[in-house]
Write a protein that holds these residues in place. Structure first.
Motif, PDB file in Angstrom:
ATOM      1  N   ILE A   3      -0.214 -30.585  36.907  1.00 43.20           N
ATOM      2  CA  ILE A   3       0.430 -31.647  36.135  1.00 43.20           C
ATOM      3  C   ILE A   3       1.232 -32.560  37.063  1.00 43.20           C
ATOM      4  CG2 ILE A   3       2.052 -32.218  34.297  1.00 43.20           C
ATOM      5  CD1 ILE A   3      -0.477 -30.948  33.278  1.00 43.20           C
ATOM      6  N   ASP A  27      -2.100 -41.368  23.776  1.00 39.64           N
ATOM      7  CA  ASP A  27      -1.845 -39.981  24.139  1.00 39.64           C
ATOM      8  C   ASP A  27      -3.171 -39.209  24.129  1.00 39.64           C
ATOM      9  OD1 ASP A  27       0.288 -38.108  24.800  1.00 39.64           O
ATOM     10  OD2 ASP A  27      -0.257 -37.074  22.954  1.00 39.64           O
ATOM     11  N   GLY A  28      -3.469 -38.520  25.238  1.00 36.07           N
ATOM     12  CA  GLY A  28      -4.709 -37.751  25.326  1.00 36.07           C
ATOM     13  C   GLY A  28      -5.855 -38.497  25.962  1.00 36.07           C
ATOM     14  N   ILE A  56      -5.944 -36.521  32.305  1.00 36.41           N
ATOM     15  CA  ILE A  56      -5.578 -36.669  30.890  1.00 36.41           C
ATOM     16  C   ILE A  56      -4.087 -36.957  30.803  1.00 36.41           C
ATOM     17  CG2 ILE A  56      -5.446 -35.552  28.639  1.00 36.41           C
ATOM     18  CD1 ILE A  56      -8.277 -36.122  29.472  1.00 36.41           C
ATOM     19  N   THR A  58      -0.396 -37.564  28.873  1.00 38.10           N
ATOM     20  CA  THR A  58       0.470 -37.203  27.742  1.00 38.10           C
ATOM     21  C   THR A  58       1.696 -38.093  27.794  1.00 38.10           C
ATOM     22  OG1 THR A  58      -0.261 -34.888  27.840  1.00 38.10           O
ATOM     23  CG2 THR A  58       1.783 -35.369  26.631  1.00 38.10           C
ATOM     24  N   LYS A  60       5.388 -39.471  27.080  1.00 37.45           N
ATOM     25  CA  LYS A  60       6.702 -38.871  26.869  1.00 37.45           C
ATOM     26  C   LYS A  60       7.754 -39.893  26.436  1.00 37.45           C
ATOM     27  CE  LYS A  60       5.801 -34.576  27.853  1.00 37.45           C
ATOM     28  NZ  LYS A  60       5.927 -33.530  26.826  1.00 37.45           N
ATOM     29  N   CYS A  74       5.538 -40.032  31.360  1.00 36.19           N
ATOM     30  CA  CYS A  74       4.260 -39.472  30.967  1.00 36.19           C
ATOM     31  C   CYS A  74       3.865 -38.364  31.939  1.00 36.19           C
ATOM     32  CB  CYS A  74       3.169 -40.537  30.882  1.00 36.19           C
ATOM     33  SG  CYS A  74       2.742 -41.296  32.459  1.00 36.19           S
ATOM     34  N   ASP A  77      -2.552 -34.688  33.607  1.00 36.60           N
ATOM     35  CA  ASP A  77      -3.215 -33.437  33.998  1.00 36.60           C
ATOM     36  C   ASP A  77      -4.334 -33.794  34.968  1.00 36.60           C
ATOM     37  OD1 ASP A  77      -4.494 -31.052  34.283  1.00 36.60           O
ATOM     38  OD2 ASP A  77      -4.956 -30.760  32.163  1.00 36.60           O
TER      39      ASP A  77
END
Length: 407
Positions: A3, A27-28, A56, A58, A60, A74, A77
């Protein structure tokens, strides 16, 4: 799983907080390295935030959130595989192509209801209300079950603001950080400076002659238009050398004078007014001024302007004439002490050498801080600008226009 935490980078010195203006991904989503994933507003500019790695994402932070420099906004991944068959990352839309969703704000809790009647109007009441062009729903009925009586109708009077069936929606949206900062600085300028404006008018006949004669050759040679801004910028830098108090600012109890002219040029960008700076404009040729203004205006329009490119000007030029303004009192861009306002060009009769002729005339305005600039300097500065624009061949080109235009 690997991450990567993406943190808000510092957009420039003294900036400690930015605002998430727009997420360009969801997101995603799978993002590519260096793909623009968000636009962030500082108090000076809107900047794109590129992905630091592929993977990927995410999110925040939400759109509209104020986040500190260095805060994680953010996660990516980086061990995630790119989904098979996924299309290449789409290029972020240009700033002028994006549209903000406008939401209708709910009425405040204390707002009175627009509809009063819980019952219907009696036939007699309805006839009276129709004659008065009053909607029965806007009348509070006193009859049984809220029924509007004849007496209610007789007493009803149309008032200012009575709904008439037309649209009455309202819009509410949060101002961007840039717009809020501009608002704060404008109020600051009005409240903390002794601002005064002086006016003059300029006959642009000679400037027009030079532009007409050389604009085609200038464009062919330099791939830039020979516009009015280069003449005005050259006239301003000359006047600043003659009246250095105008090219100064207050710092506490001291006055700082500059032996260089960094000219801020107000331009309209997709996020509002921006003021990029032409550095050492006093050393630039006509070609240099036009090329730099074109470069900065393009970057501002495309949302690529940086904080450094809008910081540190010593004097500002703003051109309300492009929008049709005939006359205005521009507001000082603090901590600067002076701003020149250009306006639209109108052909009108003027007296020249005892004869009435039709000439292209422009009103110009200088707003200045009277705390350090006296009337003599302000009026003299504006007259010097006028003189240079009415005699550009001698005062701006040293009687050699081809050399001055590098043709």
């Amino acid at each position: 799983m690997s991450i990567l935490e993406m943190k808000v980078p510092s957009p420039g010195e003294s900036i400690t907080e930015v605002e998430i203006a727009t997420w360009l991904v969801k997101d995603g989503d799978y993002v590519e390295k260096d793909q623009a994933i968000a636009e962030v507003d500082s108090d000076k500019a809107t900047l794109e935030l590129p992905a630091e790695a592929s993977g990927i994402i995410t999110l925040k932070a939400e759109e509209g959130d104020a986040v500190a420099v260095g805060q994680v906004v953010c996660l990516i991944d980086t061990s995630a595989a790119k989904p098979s068959g996924s299309a290449p990352a789409a290029e972020a839309p240009k700033a002028e192509e994006k549209k903000e969703e406008v939401k209708v704000a709910p009425a405040p809790a204390s707002a009175p209801a627009a509809t009063y009647a819980t019952g219907s109007a009696s036939p007699a009441a309805k006839k009276i209300l129709d004659e008065k062009s009053i909607d029965a729903a806007s009348v509070q009925g006193t009859g049984k079950d809220g029924r509007v009586t004849k007496e209610d109708a007789l007493n009803a009077t149309p008032s200012m603001g009575t709904p008439t069936g037309g649209p009455r929606g309202t819009e509410r949206k949060k101002m961007s950080m840039l717009r809020r900062k501009v608002a704060e600085r404008l109020v600051e300028a009005k409240n903390t400076t002794a601002m005064l404006t002086t006016f003059n008018e300029v006959n642009l006949t000679e400037v027009n002659k030079l532009r007409t004669e050389f604009k085609e050759a200038f464009k062919a040679k330099h791939n830039a238009s020979l516009g009015f801004m280069s003449f005005f910028t050259k006239a301003v830098t000359r006047a600043l050398q003659l009246f250095p108090d105008v090219n100064s600012m207050i710092d506490g109890q001291e006055q700082i004078k500059f032996d260089f002219a960094d000219i801020s040029i107000a331009v309209s960008g997709p996020k509002g007014l921006m003021v990029p700076v032409v550095r050492n404009a006093e050393l630039l040729s006509f070609r240099g001024v036009e090329a730099e203004i074109k470069r900065l205006a393009t970057r501002a329009r495309d949302g690529q302007i940086t904080v450094d490119e809008m910081t540190g000007g010593t004097f500002t030029i703003t051109n309300g004439g492009v929008f049709g303004s005939m006359l205005s009192t521009p507001i000082i861009n603090p901590p600067q002490s002076g701003i020149l306002g250009m306006h639209n060009i109108i052909e009108r009769p003027v007296a020249v050498n005892g004869q009435v002729v039709i000439a292209p005339m422009m009103y110009i305005a200088l707003s200045y801080d009277h705390r350090i600039i006296d009337g003599r300097e302000s009026v003299g500065f504006l007259v010097a600008v006028k003189e240079a624009l009415e005699n550009p061949m001698e005062l701006l080109m040293n009687n050699d226009p081809k050399k001055a235009l590098e043709l």
